[in-house]
Design an enzyme around this catalytic site. Structure first.
Site, PDB file in Angstrom:
ATOM      1  N   ASP A  10      53.067  10.843  12.678  1.00 57.80           N
ATOM      2  CA  ASP A  10      51.977  11.131  13.617  1.00 57.80           C
ATOM      3  C   ASP A  10      52.213  12.520  14.220  1.00 57.80           C
ATOM      4  O   ASP A  10      53.291  13.095  14.076  1.00 57.80           O
ATOM      5  CB  ASP A  10      51.951  10.072  14.731  1.00 57.80           C
ATOM      6  N   SER A  11      51.193  13.021  14.901  1.00 55.12           N
ATOM      7  CA  SER A  11      51.358  14.320  15.561  1.00 55.12           C
ATOM      8  C   SER A  11      52.221  14.201  16.821  1.00 55.12           C
ATOM      9  O   SER A  11      52.749  15.195  17.303  1.00 55.12           O
ATOM     10  CB  SER A  11      49.985  14.861  15.954  1.00 55.12           C
ATOM     11  N   GLY A  43      44.425  17.727  16.945  1.00 58.70           N
ATOM     12  CA  GLY A  43      42.967  17.747  17.112  1.00 58.70           C
ATOM     13  C   GLY A  43      42.396  19.141  17.307  1.00 58.70           C
ATOM     14  O   GLY A  43      41.218  19.385  17.040  1.00 58.70           O
ATOM     15  N   CYS A  74      47.953   8.503  11.808  1.00 59.72           N
ATOM     16  CA  CYS A  74      47.238   9.553  12.538  1.00 59.72           C
ATOM     17  C   CYS A  74      45.910   9.866  11.838  1.00 59.72           C
ATOM     18  O   CYS A  74      45.889  10.360  10.716  1.00 59.72           O
ATOM     19  CB  CYS A  74      48.115  10.801  12.573  1.00 59.72           C
ATOM     20  N   ASN A  75      44.797   9.563  12.516  1.00 59.06           N
ATOM     21  CA  ASN A  75      43.470   9.783  11.910  1.00 59.06           C
ATOM     22  C   ASN A  75      43.235  11.252  11.595  1.00 59.06           C
ATOM     23  O   ASN A  75      42.669  11.592  10.565  1.00 59.06           O
ATOM     24  CB  ASN A  75      42.368   9.337  12.880  1.00 59.06           C
ATOM     25  N   THR A  76      43.675  12.117  12.515  1.00 59.15           N
ATOM     26  CA  THR A  76      43.417  13.548  12.350  1.00 59.15           C
ATOM     27  C   THR A  76      44.115  14.080  11.095  1.00 59.15           C
ATOM     28  O   THR A  76      43.550  14.872  10.344  1.00 59.15           O
ATOM     29  CB  THR A  76      43.903  14.313  13.604  1.00 59.15           C
ATOM     30  N   CYS A 189      41.983   7.265  17.071  1.00 62.87           N
ATOM     31  CA  CYS A 189      43.155   8.117  17.275  1.00 62.87           C
ATOM     32  C   CYS A 189      44.264   7.190  17.730  1.00 62.87           C
ATOM     33  O   CYS A 189      44.051   6.345  18.610  1.00 62.87           O
ATOM     34  CB  CYS A 189      42.876   9.174  18.343  1.00 62.87           C
ATOM     35  N   HIS A 191      46.721   7.524  19.548  1.00 60.90           N
ATOM     36  CA  HIS A 191      47.157   7.610  20.944  1.00 60.90           C
ATOM     37  C   HIS A 191      46.343   6.713  21.885  1.00 60.90           C
ATOM     38  O   HIS A 191      46.825   6.299  22.936  1.00 60.90           O
ATOM     39  CB  HIS A 191      47.019   9.049  21.460  1.00 60.90           C
TER      40      HIS A 191
HETATM   41  N1  DGL Z   1      47.225  10.754  17.017  1.00 64.79           N
HETATM   42  C1  DGL Z   1      46.309  11.584  16.348  1.00 64.79           C
HETATM   43  C2  DGL Z   1      45.191  10.786  15.681  1.00 64.79           C
HETATM   44  O1  DGL Z   1      45.325   9.616  15.416  1.00 64.79           O
HETATM   45  C3  DGL Z   1      45.802  12.841  16.981  1.00 64.79           C
HETATM   46  C4  DGL Z   1      46.278  13.372  18.286  1.00 64.79           C
HETATM   47  C5  DGL Z   1      46.345  14.883  18.262  1.00 64.79           C
HETATM   48  O2  DGL Z   1      47.380  15.380  17.832  1.00 64.79           O
HETATM   49  O3  DGL Z   1      45.361  15.556  18.619  1.00 64.79           O
HETATM   50  O4  DGL Z   1      44.156  11.312  15.386  1.00 64.79           O
END
Ligand code: DGL
Length: 266
Positions: A10-11, A43, A74-76, A189, A191
Site C-alpha cells: 500500500d502507499s 492519490g 491499494c486502489n490507487t 481506498c 485508508h
Molecule cells: N490507500 C490508497 C488507496 O487505496 C491511497 C492513499 C493515497 O496514497 O493517496 O487508494
C-alpha cells in the site's frame, strides 16, 4: 520448499485494513506489509510517474522478500499498475483490487451510489469503465477526496481526527434526487475504513459503507490455496510478520501502531 510470505502493498498504512482480514482467513501464513510511505499520498501523483515508480519498486521488493503472492489492496496503485506488474513480473501471482462498483450496483435500492476514492482513482479510465460495465442502471457519483487518506494516517497514529474535515470530505457523496437518496458509499481506498465510524457520525443520513477488505483477503486466500495448499508448505523457523516502510524513517507513533498489528520492522 521454504514457507514464502504473502506480500501486502500500500502507499501507507491503509492496507492494514486488509491485512487484518487476511490474517483472520489465513492465520498460518506469514505476511510482509510494505508501505511506500516515501511516496505517500499516491492519490496526488501523475499516472506515468507513479506507474514507473511502482514497477521499479516491485523489482526490489520481489527480489528481497520472495513472496508466494503479492496483494495490492491499494486502489490507487492497483487501478493504475496491476496489468503492468503482471506483465513485468510473470513469475509472481498478483491479487489486485478495484472499486467495489459492481457489488454496490447490485445492492442499491435507490439507484444512487457514490464512490469515495483518491483523486487518482477517480480519474482512472479503469474506474469509469467499471461504471459503464456494471452500473449503467445506477447514478454513480465519483467523489475524489484530497484529505481523507491523510486524515486516516493521522488518526491511526495519534488517535485524533478533525470531524469537521471528515464531514466536509464525505458531504459530496450524499445526493437527493427525485425523492431518492444515496444509499451506498463505496470506500474505494484502503485508508477509509479506519475512519468509517467518524463517517457514520458525520453523515447527513445512514448509508451502507462498502468496505472491500474482506473480499480482497478472500481472493488472496483462494489464490494461495490453489497455488500451494497449506499442508504442502513447510513451516518456517521465523514466523514473524514484517513491515517495510520505503522512507526508512518510522516515527514512534508508527512503531507503536505496527506493534499493535504484530508487525516487526524489516
Ligand atoms: N490507500 C490508497 C488507496 O487505496 C491511497 C492513499 C493515497 O496514497 O493517496 O487508494
Amino acid at each position: 520448499m521454504s514457507d514464502r510470505p504473502v506480500l501486502m502493498f500500500d502507499s501507507g498504512i491503509g492496507g492494514l485494513t486488509v491485512l487484518r482480514e487476511a490474517r483472520v482467513l489465513m492465520p498460518d501464513r506469514r505476511f510482509i506489509y510494505v508501505a511506500d510511505d516515501a511516496a505517500f499520498p499516491y492519490g496526488d501523483w501523475e499516472e506515468p510517474a507513479l506507474n514507473a515508480r511502482i514497477i521499479e519498486l516491485f523489482g526490489d521488493l520481489l527480489k528481497r522478500f520472495q513472496p508466494e503472492i503479492a496483494v495490492i489492496p491499494c486502489n490507487t496503485a492497483s487501478t493504475l499498475s496491476l496489468a503492468a506488474l503482471r506483465e513485468t513480473y510473470p513469475g509472481t501471482p498478483f491479487v489486485g483490487t478495484v472499486p467495489a462498483i459492481k457489488p454496490a450496483a447490485e445492492r442499491t435500492r435507490s439507484g444512487l451510489v457514490s464512490v469515495l476514492a483518491t483523486p487518482g482513482t477517480v480519474k482512472r479510465q479503469y474506474t469509469r469503465d467499471l461504471i459503464t460495465q456494471w452500473a449503467q442502471k445506477c447514478h454513480v457519483r465519483l467523489v475524489g477526496s484530497t484529505q481523507l487518506a491523510r486524515l486516516a494516517e493521522i488518526y491511526m497514529r495519534d488517535r485524533f481526527v478533525d470531524e469537521e474535515a471528515v464531514r466536509a470530505e464525505i458531504a459530496p457523496c450524499f445526493i437527493e434526487q427525485d425523492g431518492k437518496r444515496t444509499d451506498i458509499v463505496v470506500l474505494a481506498c484502503t485508508h477509509y475504513p479506519f475512519l468509517v465510524n467518524r463517517m457514520r457520525k458525520t453523515a447527513p443520513w445512514p448509508v451502507d459503507w462498502l468496505d472491500p477488505a474482506e473480499a480482497i483477503a478472500r481472493r488472496a486466500a483462494s489464490l494461495l490455496s490453489e497455488i500451494r495448499p497449506r499442508s504442502e508448505a513447510s513451516p518456517s523457523s521465523d514466523m514473524r510478520d514484517l513491515a517495510f516502510f520505503t522512507s526508512g524513517k518510522v516515527d514512534f507513533a508508527t512503531q507503536r501502531l505496527l506493534q499493535g498489528f504484530g508487525l516487526t520492522l524489516a
